[in-house]
Scaffold this motif. Sequence first.
Motif, PDB file in Angstrom:
ATOM      1  N   SER A 269       5.969   4.520 -11.509  1.00 56.48           N
ATOM      2  CA  SER A 269       6.818   3.618 -10.724  1.00 56.48           C
ATOM      3  C   SER A 269       8.266   4.036 -10.923  1.00 56.48           C
ATOM      4  O   SER A 269       9.108   3.860 -10.059  1.00 56.48           O
ATOM      5  N   LYS A 270       8.600   4.567 -12.086  1.00 57.84           N
ATOM      6  CA  LYS A 270       9.801   5.367 -12.272  1.00 57.84           C
ATOM      7  C   LYS A 270       9.497   6.447 -13.299  1.00 57.84           C
ATOM      8  O   LYS A 270       8.395   6.452 -13.877  1.00 57.84           O
ATOM      9  N   ARG A 271      10.432   7.342 -13.499  1.00 60.19           N
ATOM     10  CA  ARG A 271      10.140   8.512 -14.305  1.00 60.19           C
ATOM     11  C   ARG A 271       9.591   8.157 -15.693  1.00 60.19           C
ATOM     12  O   ARG A 271      10.218   7.401 -16.419  1.00 60.19           O
ATOM     13  N   TYR A 272       8.421   8.718 -15.994  1.00 54.42           N
ATOM     14  CA  TYR A 272       7.715   8.494 -17.270  1.00 54.42           C
ATOM     15  C   TYR A 272       7.316   7.045 -17.503  1.00 54.42           C
ATOM     16  O   TYR A 272       7.025   6.647 -18.617  1.00 54.42           O
ATOM     17  N   THR A 273       7.272   6.273 -16.426  1.00 53.79           N
ATOM     18  CA  THR A 273       6.675   4.945 -16.489  1.00 53.79           C
ATOM     19  C   THR A 273       5.434   4.982 -15.605  1.00 53.79           C
ATOM     20  O   THR A 273       5.535   4.923 -14.380  1.00 53.79           O
ATOM     21  N   HIS A 274       4.268   5.129 -16.267  1.00 49.77           N
ATOM     22  CA  HIS A 274       3.010   5.290 -15.531  1.00 49.77           C
ATOM     23  C   HIS A 274       2.329   3.941 -15.425  1.00 49.77           C
ATOM     24  O   HIS A 274       1.730   3.474 -16.380  1.00 49.77           O
TER      25      HIS A 274
ATOM     26  N   LEU B  50       0.832  -1.206   0.000  1.00 50.26           N
ATOM     27  CA  LEU B  50       0.000   0.000   0.000  1.00 50.26           C
ATOM     28  C   LEU B  50       0.868   1.257   0.000  1.00 50.26           C
ATOM     29  O   LEU B  50       0.546   2.249  -0.665  1.00 50.26           O
ATOM     30  N   ALA B  51       1.965   1.211   0.734  1.00 50.29           N
ATOM     31  CA  ALA B  51       2.871   2.369   0.774  1.00 50.29           C
ATOM     32  C   ALA B  51       3.409   2.655  -0.625  1.00 50.29           C
ATOM     33  O   ALA B  51       3.448   3.806  -1.071  1.00 50.29           O
ATOM     34  N   GLN B  52       3.806   1.590  -1.307  1.00 48.38           N
ATOM     35  CA  GLN B  52       4.326   1.752  -2.667  1.00 48.38           C
ATOM     36  C   GLN B  52       3.255   2.332  -3.587  1.00 48.38           C
ATOM     37  O   GLN B  52       3.517   3.244  -4.377  1.00 48.38           O
ATOM     38  N   ALA B  53       2.032   1.822  -3.451  1.00 40.94           N
ATOM     39  CA  ALA B  53       0.920   2.340  -4.266  1.00 40.94           C
ATOM     40  C   ALA B  53       0.729   3.835  -3.991  1.00 40.94           C
ATOM     41  O   ALA B  53       0.593   4.637  -4.922  1.00 40.94           O
ATOM     42  N   CYS B  54       0.743   4.221  -2.719  1.00 45.19           N
ATOM     43  CA  CYS B  54       0.560   5.648  -2.359  1.00 45.19           C
ATOM     44  C   CYS B  54       1.683   6.498  -2.950  1.00 45.19           C
ATOM     45  O   CYS B  54       1.447   7.596  -3.466  1.00 45.19           O
ATOM     46  N   ARG B  55       2.923   5.998  -2.871  1.00 45.74           N
ATOM     47  CA  ARG B  55       4.066   6.755  -3.428  1.00 45.74           C
ATOM     48  C   ARG B  55       3.911   6.961  -4.924  1.00 45.74           C
ATOM     49  O   ARG B  55       4.248   8.021  -5.458  1.00 45.74           O
ATOM     50  N   GLU B  56       3.422   5.934  -5.616  1.00 50.55           N
ATOM     51  CA  GLU B  56       3.249   6.055  -7.068  1.00 50.55           C
ATOM     52  C   GLU B  56       2.078   6.969  -7.410  1.00 50.55           C
ATOM     53  O   GLU B  56       2.185   7.826  -8.290  1.00 50.55           O
ATOM     54  N   ILE B  57       0.972   6.805  -6.695  1.00 50.16           N
ATOM     55  CA  ILE B  57      -0.216   7.635  -6.977  1.00 50.16           C
ATOM     56  C   ILE B  57       0.122   9.111  -6.747  1.00 50.16           C
ATOM     57  O   ILE B  57      -0.328   9.987  -7.482  1.00 50.16           O
ATOM     58  N   ARG B  58       0.954   9.384  -5.738  1.00 51.66           N
ATOM     59  CA  ARG B  58       1.351  10.767  -5.420  1.00 51.66           C
ATOM     60  C   ARG B  58       2.016  11.460  -6.612  1.00 51.66           C
ATOM     61  O   ARG B  58       1.924  12.669  -6.756  1.00 51.66           O
ATOM     62  N   VAL B  59       2.707  10.711  -7.443  1.00 56.60           N
ATOM     63  CA  VAL B  59       3.414  11.294  -8.599  1.00 56.60           C
ATOM     64  C   VAL B  59       2.868  10.735  -9.914  1.00 56.60           C
ATOM     65  O   VAL B  59       3.598  10.173 -10.725  1.00 56.60           O
ATOM     66  N   HIS B  60       1.550  10.906 -10.105  1.00 56.78           N
ATOM     67  CA  HIS B  60       0.905  10.537 -11.365  1.00 56.78           C
ATOM     68  C   HIS B  60       1.080   9.062 -11.730  1.00 56.78           C
ATOM     69  O   HIS B  60       1.191   8.722 -12.902  1.00 56.78           O
ATOM     70  N   GLY B  61       1.127   8.229 -10.713  1.00 57.31           N
ATOM     71  CA  GLY B  61       1.167   6.798 -10.969  1.00 57.31           C
ATOM     72  C   GLY B  61       2.471   6.291 -11.549  1.00 57.31           C
ATOM     73  O   GLY B  61       2.505   5.215 -12.160  1.00 57.31           O
TER      74      GLY B  61
END
Length: 360
Positions: A216-221, A203-214
């Motif tokens: 998981s790394k830069r320009y990988t949505h 869940l923490a990882q999901a929140c971190r990704e959702i915080r920055v437009h989904g």
Amino acid sequence: MQFVDLKSQYAALKPSIDARIQRVLDHGQYIMGPEVAELEQQLVAYTGAKQCITVASGTEALLISLMAIDLKPGDEVITTPFTFAATAEMIVLLGGVPVFVDIEPDTCNIDASLIEAAITPRTKAIMPVSLYGQVADMNEINAIAARHGDIPVIEDAAQSFGADYEGRKSCNLSTLGCTSFFPSKPLGCYGDGGAIFTSDDALAQACREIRVHGQSKRYTHTRVGVGGRMDTLQCAVVLAKMERFEWEVAQRLAIGARYNELLRSRVPTVVQRRGRNSMFAQYTVFVDDRAPLQARLSSQGVPTAVHYPRPINEQAAYEGRCRGNATPHARAVAARVLSLPMSADLSADDQQRVVHALLA
Ligand SMILES: *Cc1c(COP(=O)(O)O)cnc(C)c1O
């Protein structure tokens, strides 16, 4: 006298706050600068939760948490109607249906004994609010959630950062905890800010990704997200405020206890349950004939406020969008609550003036 005294707090912390802000201006990393991770580490240490994700506001914390548990249109979330609108608003924004359960008239928190009857196959989460700074009956709520297939429990802890619940900290009591750093909250910044807490790594990882437009790394949505980051500058302000937060917590507890003592058996007040304390984000009493009393107190230089004048299930925006419209305690309490001046810097003299004016 101010309802919330932020000027005295700034005066006390000025060297640290100014230095912290200056450091950000010097390094210039206004988005996701080093203060963001530094604050998250401090908040992890403070609450005992495994993970902290700072976000743009308390509202955003609720939104991102609901997205992280994958709330879908038509899903139901059991919550309290006696709260700030953001709690129900984020559920509705995602197409979910708030299912309102009535409150305990003395604590003003959700009545846990009514939750089980509201559970259906569509129940996706339970969202108690730690109103005025006191956690609801979280042990009972967690037990109900566990009995029904581990329904996620999201604590809206926007008013309760720092509060204890049976030896543990608010924000670290359930699946997810959401707090707000709105300036007047128990731990505030100088604008908008908030944080999500969880000990669930996925869940923490999901929140971190959702915080920055989904991303998981830069320009990988990898999912749909939002722009939900907390500014580096606001993190710097909270870091400075953490320096005397323990003192502020002790002050809030002492001032709340003094209000309890001075008002005992003269004015009914919101009750604190054994094993819990309250951050007294608001110190709230129950009165009849509220409007004339507020006017009289105001004329005597005592500011007051009403949290909240109307339950969410009676607000026009939520008509036809929620379930659980019969919440008589919430309605009755909304007509009677009155919040008194409260902050860590409220002087004993000013507190006496408040009580004197109220009892006159
Ligand atoms: C303040 C508050 C929020 C919203 O927090 P913001 O930081 O203002 O977005 C949500 N829920 C409750 C109970 C609050 O008191």
